[in-house]
Write a protein that holds these residues in place. Structure first.
Motif, PDB file in Angstrom:
ATOM      1  N   VAL A  40       0.839  -1.206   0.000  1.00 17.10           N
ATOM      2  CA  VAL A  40       0.000   0.000   0.000  1.00 17.10           C
ATOM      3  C   VAL A  40       0.873   1.254   0.000  1.00 17.10           C
ATOM      4  O   VAL A  40       1.775   1.401   0.827  1.00 17.10           O
ATOM      5  N   ASP A  41       0.581   2.151  -0.924  1.00 20.02           N
ATOM      6  CA  ASP A  41       1.207   3.472  -0.980  1.00 20.02           C
ATOM      7  C   ASP A  41       0.165   4.509  -0.572  1.00 20.02           C
ATOM      8  O   ASP A  41      -0.981   4.455  -1.037  1.00 20.02           O
ATOM      9  N   LEU A  42       0.574   5.448   0.273  1.00 25.85           N
ATOM     10  CA  LEU A  42      -0.353   6.516   0.672  1.00 25.85           C
ATOM     11  C   LEU A  42       0.440   7.719   1.132  1.00 25.85           C
ATOM     12  O   LEU A  42       1.425   7.583   1.863  1.00 25.85           O
ATOM     13  N   THR A  43       0.007   8.897   0.703  1.00 26.41           N
ATOM     14  CA  THR A  43       0.616  10.135   1.175  1.00 26.41           C
ATOM     15  C   THR A  43      -0.458  11.006   1.819  1.00 26.41           C
ATOM     16  O   THR A  43      -1.630  10.937   1.464  1.00 26.41           O
ATOM     17  N   VAL A  44      -0.023  11.808   2.783  1.00 25.00           N
ATOM     18  CA  VAL A  44      -0.888  12.816   3.400  1.00 25.00           C
ATOM     19  C   VAL A  44      -0.116  14.124   3.398  1.00 25.00           C
ATOM     20  O   VAL A  44       1.041  14.173   3.847  1.00 25.00           O
ATOM     21  N   ASN A  45      -0.741  15.158   2.885  1.00 23.45           N
ATOM     22  CA  ASN A  45      -0.109  16.471   2.833  1.00 23.45           C
ATOM     23  C   ASN A  45      -0.576  17.343   3.983  1.00 23.45           C
ATOM     24  O   ASN A  45      -1.647  17.120   4.554  1.00 23.45           O
ATOM     25  N   SER A  46       0.220  18.327   4.311  1.00 28.80           N
ATOM     26  CA  SER A  46      -0.172  19.252   5.365  1.00 28.80           C
ATOM     27  C   SER A  46      -1.454  19.979   4.945  1.00 28.80           C
ATOM     28  O   SER A  46      -1.664  20.282   3.772  1.00 28.80           O
ATOM     29  N   GLY A  47      -2.329  20.203   5.929  1.00 32.09           N
ATOM     30  CA  GLY A  47      -3.586  20.885   5.650  1.00 32.09           C
ATOM     31  C   GLY A  47      -4.640  20.006   5.023  1.00 32.09           C
ATOM     32  O   GLY A  47      -5.691  20.496   4.617  1.00 32.09           O
ATOM     33  N   GLU A  48      -4.387  18.702   4.941  1.00 32.10           N
ATOM     34  CA  GLU A  48      -5.327  17.777   4.309  1.00 32.10           C
ATOM     35  C   GLU A  48      -6.046  16.910   5.337  1.00 32.10           C
ATOM     36  O   GLU A  48      -5.507  16.614   6.399  1.00 32.10           O
ATOM     37  N   ILE A  49      -7.249  16.488   4.955  1.00 30.06           N
ATOM     38  CA  ILE A  49      -7.948  15.420   5.661  1.00 30.06           C
ATOM     39  C   ILE A  49      -8.127  14.290   4.655  1.00 30.06           C
ATOM     40  O   ILE A  49      -8.777  14.468   3.622  1.00 30.06           O
ATOM     41  N   VAL A  50      -7.521  13.156   4.937  1.00 29.55           N
ATOM     42  CA  VAL A  50      -7.553  12.017   4.024  1.00 29.55           C
ATOM     43  C   VAL A  50      -8.324  10.882   4.684  1.00 29.55           C
ATOM     44  O   VAL A  50      -8.126  10.585   5.869  1.00 29.55           O
ATOM     45  N   GLY A  51      -9.209  10.252   3.937  1.00 27.15           N
ATOM     46  CA  GLY A  51     -10.004   9.147   4.451  1.00 27.15           C
ATOM     47  C   GLY A  51      -9.474   7.811   3.974  1.00 27.15           C
ATOM     48  O   GLY A  51      -8.936   7.698   2.869  1.00 27.15           O
ATOM     49  N   LEU A  52      -9.640   6.802   4.812  1.00 29.69           N
ATOM     50  CA  LEU A  52      -9.259   5.431   4.462  1.00 29.69           C
ATOM     51  C   LEU A  52     -10.473   4.556   4.737  1.00 29.69           C
ATOM     52  O   LEU A  52     -10.909   4.423   5.887  1.00 29.69           O
ATOM     53  N   ILE A  53     -11.053   3.998   3.678  1.00 30.11           N
ATOM     54  CA  ILE A  53     -12.268   3.212   3.829  1.00 30.11           C
ATOM     55  C   ILE A  53     -12.070   1.826   3.221  1.00 30.11           C
ATOM     56  O   ILE A  53     -11.088   1.572   2.532  1.00 30.11           O
ATOM     57  N   GLY A  54     -13.026   0.958   3.489  1.00 29.95           N
ATOM     58  CA  GLY A  54     -12.987  -0.394   2.952  1.00 29.95           C
ATOM     59  C   GLY A  54     -13.873  -1.296   3.779  1.00 29.95           C
ATOM     60  O   GLY A  54     -14.208  -0.976   4.922  1.00 29.95           O
ATOM     61  N   PRO A  55     -14.254  -2.448   3.234  1.00 31.05           N
ATOM     62  CA  PRO A  55     -15.099  -3.380   3.982  1.00 31.05           C
ATOM     63  C   PRO A  55     -14.391  -3.886   5.233  1.00 31.05           C
ATOM     64  O   PRO A  55     -13.167  -3.727   5.381  1.00 31.05           O
ATOM     65  N   ASN A  56     -15.134  -4.494   6.142  1.00 32.03           N
ATOM     66  CA  ASN A  56     -14.523  -5.107   7.320  1.00 32.03           C
ATOM     67  C   ASN A  56     -13.476  -6.128   6.893  1.00 32.03           C
ATOM     68  O   ASN A  56     -13.695  -6.905   5.961  1.00 32.03           O
ATOM     69  N   GLY A  57     -12.339  -6.109   7.583  1.00 28.90           N
ATOM     70  CA  GLY A  57     -11.271  -7.050   7.258  1.00 28.90           C
ATOM     71  C   GLY A  57     -10.394  -6.625   6.100  1.00 28.90           C
ATOM     72  O   GLY A  57      -9.560  -7.405   5.630  1.00 28.90           O
ATOM     73  N   ALA A  58     -10.543  -5.368   5.645  1.00 28.78           N
ATOM     74  CA  ALA A  58      -9.761  -4.905   4.496  1.00 28.78           C
ATOM     75  C   ALA A  58      -8.312  -4.583   4.849  1.00 28.78           C
ATOM     76  O   ALA A  58      -7.481  -4.419   3.961  1.00 28.78           O
ATOM     77  N   VAL A 221      -4.919  15.229   9.006  1.00 35.98           N
ATOM     78  CA  VAL A 221      -5.724  14.159   9.604  1.00 35.98           C
ATOM     79  C   VAL A 221      -5.867  13.014   8.610  1.00 35.98           C
ATOM     80  O   VAL A 221      -6.155  13.237   7.424  1.00 35.98           O
ATOM     81  N   LEU A 222      -5.667  11.800   9.109  1.00 37.04           N
ATOM     82  CA  LEU A 222      -5.947  10.579   8.353  1.00 37.04           C
ATOM     83  C   LEU A 222      -6.977   9.804   9.156  1.00 37.04           C
ATOM     84  O   LEU A 222      -6.755   9.508  10.330  1.00 37.04           O
ATOM     85  N   VAL A 223      -8.124   9.498   8.537  1.00 34.53           N
ATOM     86  CA  VAL A 223      -9.240   8.948   9.297  1.00 34.53           C
ATOM     87  C   VAL A 223      -9.799   7.691   8.650  1.00 34.53           C
ATOM     88  O   VAL A 223      -9.990   7.636   7.438  1.00 34.53           O
ATOM     89  N   ILE A 224     -10.026   6.652   9.471  1.00 39.25           N
ATOM     90  CA  ILE A 224     -10.750   5.454   9.060  1.00 39.25           C
ATOM     91  C   ILE A 224     -12.195   5.610   9.516  1.00 39.25           C
ATOM     92  O   ILE A 224     -12.454   5.997  10.649  1.00 39.25           O
ATOM     93  N   GLU A 225     -13.128   5.300   8.638  1.00 38.24           N
ATOM     94  CA  GLU A 225     -14.525   5.416   9.026  1.00 38.24           C
ATOM     95  C   GLU A 225     -15.405   4.571   8.114  1.00 38.24           C
ATOM     96  O   GLU A 225     -15.084   4.378   6.937  1.00 38.24           O
ATOM     97  N   HIS A 226     -16.498   4.035   8.676  1.00 36.85           N
ATOM     98  CA  HIS A 226     -17.478   3.274   7.897  1.00 36.85           C
ATOM     99  C   HIS A 226     -18.687   4.118   7.503  1.00 36.85           C
ATOM    100  O   HIS A 226     -19.467   3.707   6.650  1.00 36.85           O
ATOM    101  N   ASP A 227     -18.842   5.277   8.131  1.00 34.54           N
ATOM    102  CA  ASP A 227     -19.957   6.166   7.811  1.00 34.54           C
ATOM    103  C   ASP A 227     -19.593   6.937   6.540  1.00 34.54           C
ATOM    104  O   ASP A 227     -18.813   7.887   6.565  1.00 34.54           O
ATOM    105  N   MET A 228     -20.173   6.513   5.411  1.00 36.11           N
ATOM    106  CA  MET A 228     -19.786   7.084   4.119  1.00 36.11           C
ATOM    107  C   MET A 228     -20.164   8.559   3.994  1.00 36.11           C
ATOM    108  O   MET A 228     -19.428   9.359   3.421  1.00 36.11           O
ATOM    109  N   ARG A 229     -21.319   8.934   4.533  1.00 41.95           N
ATOM    110  CA  ARG A 229     -21.711  10.343   4.471  1.00 41.95           C
ATOM    111  C   ARG A 229     -20.695  11.199   5.215  1.00 41.95           C
ATOM    112  O   ARG A 229     -20.283  12.262   4.740  1.00 41.95           O
TER     113      ARG A 229
END
Length: 319
Positions: A40-58, A221-229
């Motif tokens: 997995v490759d992922l970057t987060v920049n300053s001033g950003e909010i990045v989300g990480l989503i996926g089904p359970n067990g991903a 901020v890097l956030v995991i969440e299941h609430d898509m809205r």
């Protein structure tokens, strides 16, 4: 005399907006024969909010654990502000990355204020002998820590409960306290693992506003969440993990419109999927067979009775 208010609340030493602060490259985590995270490759920049989503067990939380030193990646590397992160969680915190957990991990028998003070330990310079002798330097540091902890409690809306035991807080306020404790380490990047899990819509909205306020202070901020809205309202970019691999990354519209994401969440077959073609052939054959079967009075009566029963059941469900 004029005062510059644009950066007044920005975290000390925050990089310029758009600067890459987190760079994860080829992160892979294996447990024996199981590959939980794969390249997995992922970057987060300053001033950003990045989300990480996926089904359970991903593999989302496993990936978080690799970023924060709880796991040592089998392959790949994680850089923060250009430096490879050490494979120790307390050193990662000292470097400038803080996190919350999917399952709340507070010190229940300590007060709200004391919980936040725990998060200050990486930013205090007083050592063992200073704590034993309790000289002027120790008291100055303790006073500064209390003042900063009180500021953070005001920021998250818990200053009025500073002397309450953490275990006595409602669920939503416990989530806020965990965020305040993470902020006490003065991070440049905050990782949130399902911050709205179990919350009602009002609490979710309050958490969304809090995350925006954190970003406005210069903390990425890097956030995991299941609430898509929640995730699509909140994030500048979203990455999707499926079976340990990054499926797609982009803005909310790009991710929501990707048929692979829909298939991963809903289990719907993709277009040109051999399995989908086979299922279509079976359905066509069954339909043809049904049309060739002659209708007898007996089957007609049965069909009519079944229809009546189904209709009645449907009406009952409609109530």
């Amino acid at each position: 005399m004029t005062t510059d208010t644009t950066t007044k609340d920005t975290a000390p030493g925050a990089p310029a907006p758009g600067t890459t602060i987190l760079d994860a490259r080829g992160v892979t985590m294996r447990f024996g024969g199981l590959t939980a995270v794969n390249g997995v490759d992922l970057t987060v920049n300053s001033g950003e909010i990045v989300g990480l989503i996926g089904p359970n067990g991903a593999g989302k939380t496993t990936f978080f654990n690799c970023l924060t030193g709880l796991y040592i990646p089998t392959e790949g590397e994680v850089r923060y502000k250009g430096q490879v992160l050490p494979a120790k969680s307390f050193k990662v915190t000292a470097a400038g990355i803080a996190r919350t957990f999917q399952n709340i991990r507070l010190f229940g028998n300590m007060t709200v204020l004391e919980n936040v003070l725990v998060g200050r330990h990486t930013r205090t310079k007083e050592g063992f002998w200073s704590a034993v002798l309790r000289g002027p330097g120790f008291h100055r540091a303790e006073k500064a820590s209390r003042e900063r902890a009180t500021e953070l409690l005001e920021f998250v809306g818990l200053a009025h409960k500073a002397d309450h035991l953490a275990r006595n807080l409602p669920y939503g306020e416990q989530r806020k306290l965990e965020i305040a404790r993470a902020l006490a380490s003065e991070p440049g990047l905050l990782l949130l693992d399902e911050p709205t899990a179990g919350m009602n819509p009002q609490e979710t909205r309050a958490t969304e506003e809090l995350v925006f306020a954190i970003r406005d202070k210069g903390i990425a901020v890097l956030v995991i969440e299941h609430d898509m809205r929640f995730i699509f309202n909140l994030c500048d970019r979203v990455a999707v993990l499926v079976q340990g691999e990054k499926l797609v990354e982009g803005d909310s519209a790009t991710v929501q419109g990707d048929e692979r994401v829909v298939a991963a969440y809903l289990g719907e077959p993709l277009e040109n999927d051999p399995g989908a073609a086979e299922a279509a052939e079976v359905e066509a054959a069954e339909a043809a067979q049904a049309s060739e079967t002659p209708e007898t009075p007996e089957t007609s009566e049965t069909s009519e009775a079944d229809t009546t029963t189904d209709t009645a059941a449907g009406k009952e469900n409609d109530r």
